[in-house]
Design an enzyme around this catalytic site. Structure first.
Site, PDB file in Angstrom:
ATOM      1  N   GLU A  24       0.682  13.640   6.709  1.00  0.00           N
ATOM      2  CA  GLU A  24       1.610  14.269   5.831  1.00  0.00           C
ATOM      3  C   GLU A  24       1.028  15.908   5.587  1.00  0.00           C
ATOM      4  O   GLU A  24      -0.317  15.995   5.817  1.00  0.00           O
ATOM      5  CB  GLU A  24       1.660  13.485   4.385  1.00  0.00           C
ATOM      6  CG  GLU A  24       0.556  13.328   3.761  1.00  0.00           C
ATOM      7  CD  GLU A  24       0.831  12.861   2.428  1.00  0.00           C
ATOM      8  OE1 GLU A  24       1.082  13.663   1.469  1.00  0.00           O
ATOM      9  OE2 GLU A  24       0.326  11.721   2.022  1.00  0.00           O
ATOM     10  N   VAL A 105       5.330  11.507   1.874  1.00  0.00           N
ATOM     11  CA  VAL A 105       5.146  10.060   2.570  1.00  0.00           C
ATOM     12  C   VAL A 105       6.596   9.842   3.279  1.00  0.00           C
ATOM     13  O   VAL A 105       6.637   9.616   4.568  1.00  0.00           O
ATOM     14  CB  VAL A 105       4.693   8.858   1.902  1.00  0.00           C
ATOM     15  CG1 VAL A 105       4.890   7.657   2.902  1.00  0.00           C
ATOM     16  CG2 VAL A 105       3.133   9.195   1.667  1.00  0.00           C
ATOM     17  N   ASP A 137      12.082   5.057 -12.440  1.00  0.00           N
ATOM     18  CA  ASP A 137      11.232   6.017 -11.322  1.00  0.00           C
ATOM     19  C   ASP A 137      10.579   5.257 -10.333  1.00  0.00           C
ATOM     20  O   ASP A 137       9.577   4.635 -10.440  1.00  0.00           O
ATOM     21  CB  ASP A 137      10.404   6.926 -12.101  1.00  0.00           C
ATOM     22  CG  ASP A 137       9.774   8.039 -11.609  1.00  0.00           C
ATOM     23  OD1 ASP A 137      10.104   8.077 -10.194  1.00  0.00           O
ATOM     24  OD2 ASP A 137       9.112   8.934 -11.831  1.00  0.00           O
ATOM     25  N   SER A 139       9.322   5.829  -6.178  1.00  0.00           N
ATOM     26  CA  SER A 139       9.310   6.721  -5.164  1.00  0.00           C
ATOM     27  C   SER A 139      10.378   6.493  -3.932  1.00  0.00           C
ATOM     28  O   SER A 139      10.526   5.322  -3.474  1.00  0.00           O
ATOM     29  CB  SER A 139       7.890   6.684  -4.596  1.00  0.00           C
ATOM     30  OG  SER A 139       7.734   7.532  -3.378  1.00  0.00           O
ATOM     31  N   ALA A 140      10.790   7.434  -3.234  1.00  0.00           N
ATOM     32  CA  ALA A 140      11.548   7.376  -2.134  1.00  0.00           C
ATOM     33  C   ALA A 140      10.790   6.767  -0.848  1.00  0.00           C
ATOM     34  O   ALA A 140      11.328   6.427   0.194  1.00  0.00           O
ATOM     35  CB  ALA A 140      12.335   8.742  -1.730  1.00  0.00           C
ATOM     36  N   LYS A 158      -0.841   4.613  -4.956  1.00  0.00           N
ATOM     37  CA  LYS A 158      -1.665   5.590  -5.880  1.00  0.00           C
ATOM     38  C   LYS A 158      -1.913   5.028  -7.000  1.00  0.00           C
ATOM     39  O   LYS A 158      -1.002   4.202  -7.656  1.00  0.00           O
ATOM     40  CB  LYS A 158      -0.853   6.890  -6.086  1.00  0.00           C
ATOM     41  CG  LYS A 158      -0.642   7.710  -5.006  1.00  0.00           C
ATOM     42  CD  LYS A 158       0.144   8.954  -5.214  1.00  0.00           C
ATOM     43  CE  LYS A 158       0.344  10.129  -4.155  1.00  0.00           C
ATOM     44  NZ  LYS A 158       1.400   9.499  -3.236  1.00  0.00           N
TER      45      LYS A 158
END
Length: 300
Positions: A24, A105, A137, A139-140, A158
């Protein structure tokens, strides 16, 4: 596809069936300050080459999804204040405006898929945020991982995220998760999040991936690697630090894409930079592991 530009080095490696590891670029533009960010990017690529694989750092530049960057392009990302933190849904906007996009990512998984790259090394996955019942919320990174046949090597999700909920959500999405030579799911800065994970070695993993290749099962595989023991942080210290940083973010009403950089900056401040060294160490270790697996995969 007209929107994809693969470097000569990466394309030759792919054509010849050599191991390639995607990387990334948000770790360059949004992870660390210059010149630390560029130094890490070059070191990670170097480690991959030392294992006999080819690195393919991915970013959006000049209206193209660039797979494999030059030194100048990496330096540009490291210095550019205009680099957009690009998730998968941001790609058309950045391409159409010919902007600079550092891939998360999710966006890197998509770029790797377009280029035909099977392996991707990153620091930590995005995931389910604390307070998800109020914020929704998530993450995609997670639904994207469920869509594309990429093996993603990371140190888990994370540590600023709700790790148990993220692991559960990956299972719901049908994404298998394996611990590389460990049965303990890591907690990014520490080696054990208190969650069991199925242990796997290099040979078994490659055999599994080869079997998946022969089936109509187009999902990613999450391989988690614990931070090297000598670089692990004290769990009580880092957990307290994260809790304080999360509370401050909530009090300041920091949301969306601003959350992660704010929390990482606070963790760096509170640990007096020790977290940065740990982040460097785990990223290099993940890249090395991904290259080792990719090489074994290509040799089989």
């Amino acid at each position: 596809m007209n929107y994809v530009k693969v470097s000569d080095e990466v394309q030759v490696a792919l054509n010849e069936g050599k191991p390639v590891v995607a990387l990334e670029s948000t770790i360059i533009s949004h992870g660390f300050p210059y010149p630390q960010n560029v130094e890490l990017a070059f070191k990670v690529e170097e480690v991959i080459r030392e294992q006999g694989a080819v690195p393919a750092t991915i970013a959006i530049l000049d209206g193209k999804i660039c797979v494999g960057l030059s030194e100048d392009e990496i330096n540009l990302l490291g210095k550019s204040p205009e680099a957009y933190k690009a998730s998968i849904h941001d790609i058309p906007m950045i391409l159409s405006n010919k902007g600079i996009g550092a891939t998360t990512v999710a966006a890197t998984i998509y770029g790797a898929h377009l280029a035909g790259i099977r392996f991707f090394a990153t620091g930590g996955l995005g995931g389910v945020h604390y307070g998800v019942t109020e914020s929704n919320d998530i993450s995609a990174d997670l639904p994207t991982l469920a869509k594309y046949k990429i093996c993603v090597v990371s140190a888990g999700v994370k540590s600023i995220l709700d790790i148990p909920k993220t692991v559960e959500y990956l299972e719901t999405l049908g994404v298998p998760c394996y611990g590389y030579e460990t049965d303990k799911y890591p907690s990014f800065y520490t080696r054990d999040a208190g969650i069991p994970v199925e242990k796997i070695n290099k040979e078994s993993l490659v055999k599994l991936l080869k079997t998946q290749d022969q089936m109509d099962l187009n999902y990613g595989v999450s391989v988690v690697v614990p931070i090297p023991e000598e670089d692990e942080l004290d769990s009580e210290m880092i957990n307290n630090t994260i809790e304080e940083a999360l509370q401050e973010a909530n009090e300041k009403n920091i949301t969306g894409k601003k959350v992660t950089p704010f929390l990482l900056a606070k963790i760096k401040e509170k640990t007096k930079g020790v977290s940065v060294n740990a982040n460097f160490a785990l990223m290099i270790n993940n890249a090395k592991t991904a290259a080792i697996i990719a090489k074994e995969y290509c040799e089989k």
